[in-house]
Design a protein around this motif. Structure first.
Motif, PDB file in Angstrom:
ATOM      1  N   GLY A   1       0.943  -1.402  -0.059  1.00  0.00           N
ATOM      2  CA  GLY A   1       0.012   0.078  -0.054  1.00  0.00           C
ATOM      3  C   GLY A   1       0.782   1.158   0.076  1.00  0.00           C
ATOM      4  N   LYS A   2       1.909   1.169   0.747  1.00  0.00           N
ATOM      5  CA  LYS A   2       2.889   2.362   0.903  1.00  0.00           C
ATOM      6  C   LYS A   2       3.497   2.712  -0.583  1.00  0.00           C
ATOM      7  CE  LYS A   2       4.488   1.959   5.539  1.00  0.00           C
ATOM      8  NZ  LYS A   2       5.652   1.574   6.288  1.00  0.00           N
ATOM      9  N   VAL A   3       3.767   1.486  -1.342  1.00  0.00           N
ATOM     10  CA  VAL A   3       4.371   1.774  -2.832  1.00  0.00           C
ATOM     11  C   VAL A   3       3.372   2.391  -3.706  1.00  0.00           C
ATOM     12  CG1 VAL A   3       5.580   0.951  -4.679  1.00  0.00           C
ATOM     13  CG2 VAL A   3       6.001  -0.122  -2.381  1.00  0.00           C
ATOM     14  N   LEU A   4       2.164   1.664  -3.668  1.00  0.00           N
ATOM     15  CA  LEU A   4       1.136   2.076  -4.499  1.00  0.00           C
ATOM     16  C   LEU A   4       0.308   3.352  -4.129  1.00  0.00           C
ATOM     17  CD1 LEU A   4      -0.220   0.819  -6.966  1.00  0.00           C
ATOM     18  CD2 LEU A   4      -2.290  -0.039  -5.157  1.00  0.00           C
ATOM     19  N   PHE A   5       0.167   3.826  -2.852  1.00  0.00           N
ATOM     20  CA  PHE A   5      -0.625   4.836  -2.655  1.00  0.00           C
ATOM     21  C   PHE A   5       0.509   6.220  -2.105  1.00  0.00           C
ATOM     22  CE2 PHE A   5      -4.799   2.813  -1.569  1.00  0.00           C
ATOM     23  CZ  PHE A   5      -5.051   2.717  -3.157  1.00  0.00           C
ATOM     24  N   LEU A   6       1.746   5.849  -1.834  1.00  0.00           N
ATOM     25  CA  LEU A   6       2.503   6.863  -1.396  1.00  0.00           C
ATOM     26  C   LEU A   6       3.803   7.156  -2.080  1.00  0.00           C
ATOM     27  CD1 LEU A   6       2.308   5.869   2.420  1.00  0.00           C
ATOM     28  CD2 LEU A   6       1.170   8.020   1.517  1.00  0.00           C
ATOM     29  N   THR A   7       3.792   6.856  -3.325  1.00  0.00           N
ATOM     30  CA  THR A   7       4.778   6.966  -4.371  1.00  0.00           C
ATOM     31  C   THR A   7       4.733   7.639  -5.365  1.00  0.00           C
ATOM     32  OG1 THR A   7       5.954   4.774  -3.632  1.00  0.00           O
ATOM     33  CG2 THR A   7       6.784   5.891  -5.763  1.00  0.00           C
ATOM     34  N   LYS A   8       5.092   8.770  -5.605  1.00  0.00           N
ATOM     35  CA  LYS A   8       4.706   9.915  -6.738  1.00  0.00           C
ATOM     36  C   LYS A   8       6.141  10.307  -7.323  1.00  0.00           C
ATOM     37  CE  LYS A   8       1.460  12.735  -6.500  1.00  0.00           C
ATOM     38  NZ  LYS A   8       0.601  13.923  -5.912  1.00  0.00           N
ATOM     39  N   SER A   9       5.931  10.894  -8.778  1.00  0.00           N
ATOM     40  CA  SER A   9       7.121  11.427  -9.340  1.00  0.00           C
ATOM     41  C   SER A   9       7.609  12.672  -8.788  1.00  0.00           C
ATOM     42  CB  SER A   9       6.465  11.739 -10.707  1.00  0.00           C
ATOM     43  OG  SER A   9       7.369  12.730 -11.604  1.00  0.00           O
ATOM     44  N   THR A  10       8.863  12.924  -8.858  1.00  0.00           N
ATOM     45  CA  THR A  10       9.714  14.013  -8.314  1.00  0.00           C
ATOM     46  C   THR A  10       8.834  15.598  -9.077  1.00  0.00           C
ATOM     47  OG1 THR A  10      11.098  13.834 -10.018  1.00  0.00           O
ATOM     48  CG2 THR A  10      11.611  13.250  -7.677  1.00  0.00           C
ATOM     49  N   HIS A  11       8.159  15.356  -9.885  1.00  0.00           N
ATOM     50  CA  HIS A  11       7.358  16.561 -10.475  1.00  0.00           C
ATOM     51  C   HIS A  11       6.567  16.965  -9.513  1.00  0.00           C
ATOM     52  CE1 HIS A  11       8.643  14.437 -14.289  1.00  0.00           C
ATOM     53  NE2 HIS A  11       8.574  15.768 -14.767  1.00  0.00           N
ATOM     54  N   TRP A  12       5.943  16.311  -8.563  1.00  0.00           N
ATOM     55  CA  TRP A  12       5.187  16.634  -7.550  1.00  0.00           C
ATOM     56  C   TRP A  12       5.751  17.066  -6.286  1.00  0.00           C
ATOM     57  CZ3 TRP A  12       0.116  17.690  -9.115  1.00  0.00           C
ATOM     58  CH2 TRP A  12      -0.204  17.175 -10.361  1.00  0.00           C
ATOM     59  N   ALA A  13       7.146  17.137  -6.073  1.00  0.00           N
ATOM     60  CA  ALA A  13       7.866  17.274  -4.817  1.00  0.00           C
ATOM     61  C   ALA A  13       7.527  18.366  -4.317  1.00  0.00           C
ATOM     62  CB  ALA A  13       9.371  16.848  -5.145  1.00  0.00           C
ATOM     63  N   TYR A  14       7.140  19.418  -4.899  1.00  0.00           N
ATOM     64  CA  TYR A  14       7.041  20.783  -4.376  1.00  0.00           C
ATOM     65  C   TYR A  14       5.736  20.761  -3.178  1.00  0.00           C
ATOM     66  CZ  TYR A  14       2.919  21.567  -7.304  1.00  0.00           C
ATOM     67  OH  TYR A  14       1.850  21.490  -8.110  1.00  0.00           O
ATOM     68  N   GLU A  15       4.964  19.669  -3.386  1.00  0.00           N
ATOM     69  CA  GLU A  15       3.728  19.791  -2.694  1.00  0.00           C
ATOM     70  C   GLU A  15       3.965  19.126  -0.926  1.00  0.00           C
ATOM     71  OE1 GLU A  15       0.595  17.383  -4.367  1.00  0.00           O
ATOM     72  OE2 GLU A  15      -0.005  19.177  -5.577  1.00  0.00           O
ATOM     73  N   LYS A  16       5.092  18.444  -0.931  1.00  0.00           N
ATOM     74  CA  LYS A  16       5.421  17.843   0.309  1.00  0.00           C
ATOM     75  C   LYS A  16       4.040  17.430   0.905  1.00  0.00           C
ATOM     76  CE  LYS A  16       8.929  18.830   2.344  1.00  0.00           C
ATOM     77  NZ  LYS A  16      10.084  18.222   2.504  1.00  0.00           N
ATOM     78  N   GLU A  17       3.707  16.542   0.180  1.00  0.00           N
ATOM     79  CA  GLU A  17       2.550  15.929   0.615  1.00  0.00           C
ATOM     80  C   GLU A  17       2.429  14.813   1.641  1.00  0.00           C
ATOM     81  OE1 GLU A  17      -1.556  13.904  -1.487  1.00  0.00           O
ATOM     82  OE2 GLU A  17       0.381  14.507  -2.557  1.00  0.00           O
ATOM     83  N   TRP A  18       1.419  14.568   2.719  1.00  0.00           N
ATOM     84  CA  TRP A  18       1.104  13.801   3.484  1.00  0.00           C
ATOM     85  C   TRP A  18      -0.334  13.283   3.206  1.00  0.00           C
ATOM     86  CZ3 TRP A  18       3.927  12.431   8.168  1.00  0.00           C
ATOM     87  CH2 TRP A  18       5.407  12.912   8.346  1.00  0.00           C
TER      88      TRP A  18
END
Length: 291
Positions: free
Chosen positions: A203-220
């Protein structure tokens, strides 16, 4: 609005990925949620946050990563044995071997891909997710999620393990597509001793992994999985004291500002109120106390 972050180490690995390390991250003392004015009114009035379905996300890769489906003969044999034991737990070894032989040809990459598609559909259709961020002054997020700077950014207390938001987990941003095996995960899920850990890691891999294009969001993200098969999206109560700050958008009109301020002042305890404003000679916002 500046805070000193306390480091929290996550000693995690990506499922089926040769023990690739999840990097050390920090847990901020507060997290933020950007909202339109209308949504913010509902939150302030009802003490409820909405967990949405991942199907509503605008990134076509978000929660839709494709694992590998190839497996070794040994893995297929082990899966066949686990399935046979699940069907007839009291069967003899000879009977189990016969059952494995009958399904061995059906255990192939195409079969696992078809199974995964069904599983993925259930997860995307029925999971609930709340997206938060470490930033309160990001220009793009104010534009995208707070109605072009006319909305609100809510500040919530964040203590790991406490209350609703204490269960939020950080998103991991990567340059390369993660390599993980659905066959290996499937085998672990059908092994009762590894089931819980395998589901969490996958679940962590599937739902908590994103491209670095979105890194500016610092998302939780706060994620509610449909473990019982029932939809988990919808509203959730949060403790009133968890909301500690309300930031008004720099383009919010006077009528909306008056409505938001009235709702904030009715709360107990009353959260701090801030105003976002454009800096004079920078492409930036300043967050200052509302007066």
């Amino acid at each position: 609005m500046a805070h000193k972050n306390q480091p929290i180490r996550f000693s995690n690995t990506l499922a089926g990925s040769q023990q690739e390390e999840w990097p050390p991250l920090v847990s901020p003392p507060t997290l933020f949620r950007y909202l339109t004015t209308e949504r913010a009114k509902e939150v302030l009035r009802d003490n409820r946050l909405y967990l949405c379905s991942p199907n509503s996300f605008n990134d076509p890769f978000d929660c839709r990563l494709r694992p590998g489906f190839a497996g070794s003969k040994a893995e297929y044999k082990r899966i066949g044995l686990l399935l046979a034991k699940g069907t007839k737990p009291n069967a003899s070894r000879q009977a189990l071997r016969g059952m494995v032989a009958k399904v061995r040809d059906k255990l192939n990459p195409m079969a696992f891909e078809k199974l995964y598609d069904s599983w993925e559909s259930q997860l995307l259709n029925k999971s609930g997710m709340l997206c938060l961020t470490e930033w309160s002054n990001d220009l793009l997020m104010w534009s995208h999620y707070a109605d072009k700077h006319t909305g609100v950014c809510l500040q919530f207390e964040h203590i790991l393990g406490r209350d609703l938001l204490g269960n939020a987990m950080p998103v991991r941003y990567v340059d390369s597509y993660p390599g993980f095996s659905f066959v290996r995960t499937f085998a672990q899920i059908h092994n009762l001793e590894q089931q819980s850990e395998a589901l969490v890691e996958f679940g962590k891999v599937l739902f908590l992994t994103k491209s670095t294009h979105w890194a500016y969001e610092k998302e939780w993200r706060l994620i509610d999985f449909p473990i019982d098969g029932q939809p988990r999206y919808g509203s959730r109560n949060f403790a009133p004291h968890a909301l500690i700050g309300v930031i008004l958008g720099c383009k919010m009109n006077d009528d909306c500002r008056g409505e938001i301020l009235a709702l904030v002042k009715q709360r107990e305890p009353v959260p701090s109120i801030y105003q976002a404003a454009k800096k004079d000679r920078e492409f930036a916002l300043q967050i200052r106390r509302f007066e």
